[in-house]
Design a protein around this motif. Sequence first.
Motif, short mmCIF file in Angstrom:
data_model
loop_
_atom_site.label_atom_id
_atom_site.label_comp_id
_atom_site.label_asym_id
_atom_site.label_seq_id
_atom_site.Cartn_x
_atom_site.Cartn_y
_atom_site.Cartn_z
N ALA A 199 0.81 -0.99 0.01
CA ALA A 199 0.14 0.07 0.10
C ALA A 199 0.79 1.39 -0.03
O ALA A 199 0.74 2.27 -0.66
CB ALA A 199 -0.91 -0.11 1.14
N HIS A 200 2.04 1.26 0.79
CA HIS A 200 2.94 2.45 1.12
C HIS A 200 3.44 2.55 -0.58
O HIS A 200 3.46 3.83 -0.91
CB HIS A 200 4.04 2.14 1.89
N VAL A 201 3.91 1.72 -1.31
CA VAL A 201 4.37 1.78 -2.43
C VAL A 201 3.80 2.06 -3.45
O VAL A 201 3.83 2.84 -4.55
CB VAL A 201 5.43 0.36 -2.93
N THR A 202 2.34 1.61 -3.50
CA THR A 202 1.49 1.95 -4.50
C THR A 202 1.15 3.31 -4.24
O THR A 202 1.01 4.33 -5.47
CB THR A 202 0.18 1.31 -4.06
N ALA A 203 1.07 4.04 -3.19
CA ALA A 203 0.99 5.50 -2.81
C ALA A 203 1.92 6.28 -3.39
O ALA A 203 1.97 7.49 -4.00
CB ALA A 203 0.58 5.67 -1.30
N LEU A 204 3.35 5.79 -3.15
CA LEU A 204 4.48 6.35 -3.70
C LEU A 204 4.50 6.27 -5.28
O LEU A 204 4.90 7.24 -5.85
CB LEU A 204 5.75 5.84 -3.24
N LEU A 205 3.96 5.29 -5.82
CA LEU A 205 3.86 5.24 -7.31
C LEU A 205 2.82 6.26 -8.05
O LEU A 205 3.31 6.96 -8.81
CB LEU A 205 3.74 3.90 -7.73
N ARG A 206 1.90 6.59 -7.23
CA ARG A 206 1.05 7.53 -7.57
C ARG A 206 1.46 8.95 -7.62
O ARG A 206 1.44 9.70 -8.34
CB ARG A 206 -0.29 7.39 -6.62
N GLU A 207 2.19 9.13 -6.30
CA GLU A 207 3.01 10.42 -6.14
C GLU A 207 4.14 10.66 -7.50
O GLU A 207 4.00 11.53 -7.67
CB GLU A 207 3.80 10.42 -4.91
N LEU A 208 4.76 9.51 -7.87
CA LEU A 208 5.62 9.64 -8.74
C LEU A 208 5.18 9.96 -10.14
O LEU A 208 5.50 10.96 -11.05
CB LEU A 208 6.49 8.28 -8.98
N HIS A 209 3.82 9.43 -10.31
CA HIS A 209 3.19 9.67 -11.61
C HIS A 209 2.63 11.27 -11.63
O HIS A 209 2.84 12.06 -12.61
CB HIS A 209 1.79 8.83 -11.81
N VAL B 178 9.51 -2.71 -7.02
CA VAL B 178 8.87 -2.11 -8.09
C VAL B 178 8.98 -2.58 -9.32
O VAL B 178 10.12 -2.75 -9.95
CB VAL B 178 9.10 -0.62 -7.94
N ASN B 179 7.88 -2.94 -10.08
CA ASN B 179 8.09 -3.51 -11.30
C ASN B 179 8.09 -2.53 -12.46
O ASN B 179 7.09 -2.21 -13.18
CB ASN B 179 6.84 -4.58 -11.66
N PHE B 180 9.23 -1.88 -12.59
CA PHE B 180 9.80 -1.23 -13.82
C PHE B 180 11.17 -1.51 -13.75
O PHE B 180 12.21 -0.66 -13.41
CB PHE B 180 9.55 0.24 -13.75
N GLY B 181 11.49 -2.77 -14.26
CA GLY B 181 12.79 -3.42 -14.21
C GLY B 181 13.23 -3.88 -12.63
O GLY B 181 14.31 -4.15 -12.44
N HIS B 182 12.16 -4.06 -11.91
CA HIS B 182 12.41 -4.89 -10.70
C HIS B 182 13.13 -4.12 -9.84
O HIS B 182 14.12 -4.53 -9.06
CB HIS B 182 12.74 -6.26 -10.74
N ALA B 183 13.05 -2.60 -9.84
CA ALA B 183 13.83 -1.78 -9.04
C ALA B 183 13.22 -1.94 -7.62
O ALA B 183 12.28 -2.28 -7.37
CB ALA B 183 13.72 -0.39 -9.36
N PRO B 184 14.37 -1.68 -6.56
CA PRO B 184 13.89 -1.76 -5.21
C PRO B 184 13.14 -0.42 -4.78
O PRO B 184 13.37 0.65 -5.46
CB PRO B 184 15.16 -1.74 -4.51
N VAL B 185 12.58 -0.37 -3.65
CA VAL B 185 11.83 0.80 -3.28
C VAL B 185 12.90 2.00 -3.16
O VAL B 185 12.41 3.22 -3.47
CB VAL B 185 11.04 0.50 -1.67
N ALA B 186 14.05 1.80 -2.82
CA ALA B 186 14.82 2.72 -2.77
C ALA B 186 14.92 3.65 -3.84
O ALA B 186 15.44 4.69 -3.89
CB ALA B 186 16.49 2.39 -2.04
N THR B 187 15.10 2.84 -5.02
CA THR B 187 15.27 3.61 -6.33
C THR B 187 14.13 4.61 -6.49
O THR B 187 14.03 5.57 -7.03
CB THR B 187 15.09 2.73 -7.48
N LEU B 188 12.76 4.12 -6.10
CA LEU B 188 11.49 4.89 -6.29
C LEU B 188 11.81 6.17 -5.32
O LEU B 188 11.13 7.31 -5.63
CB LEU B 188 10.27 4.00 -6.03
#
Length: 85
Positions: A21-31, A57-67
Amino acid sequence: MTGPRIPLSPDDPRMHDYTDAHVTALLRELHERGAGFGIQWGSATTHHSTVDGRILVNFGHAPVATLLNLLHLLSDTGREQPWES
């Protein structure tokens, strides 16, 4: 004034605290933040993938730290201090 921000490492123990859920929210913020810079990963998702207890994170299996580092860079676009490497 603060000093240069040091990027997060993929093996930083704090990365274990992020849930899907945290990462999904971070992805929304990135968008939202990245749209003005042409950064758009419409297919980026967590897909519940983990390595050593850290969500990927599935954009090349990047870790959360990359996001997180990318979001920090976007938020720092107006800062005058460079990142340390």
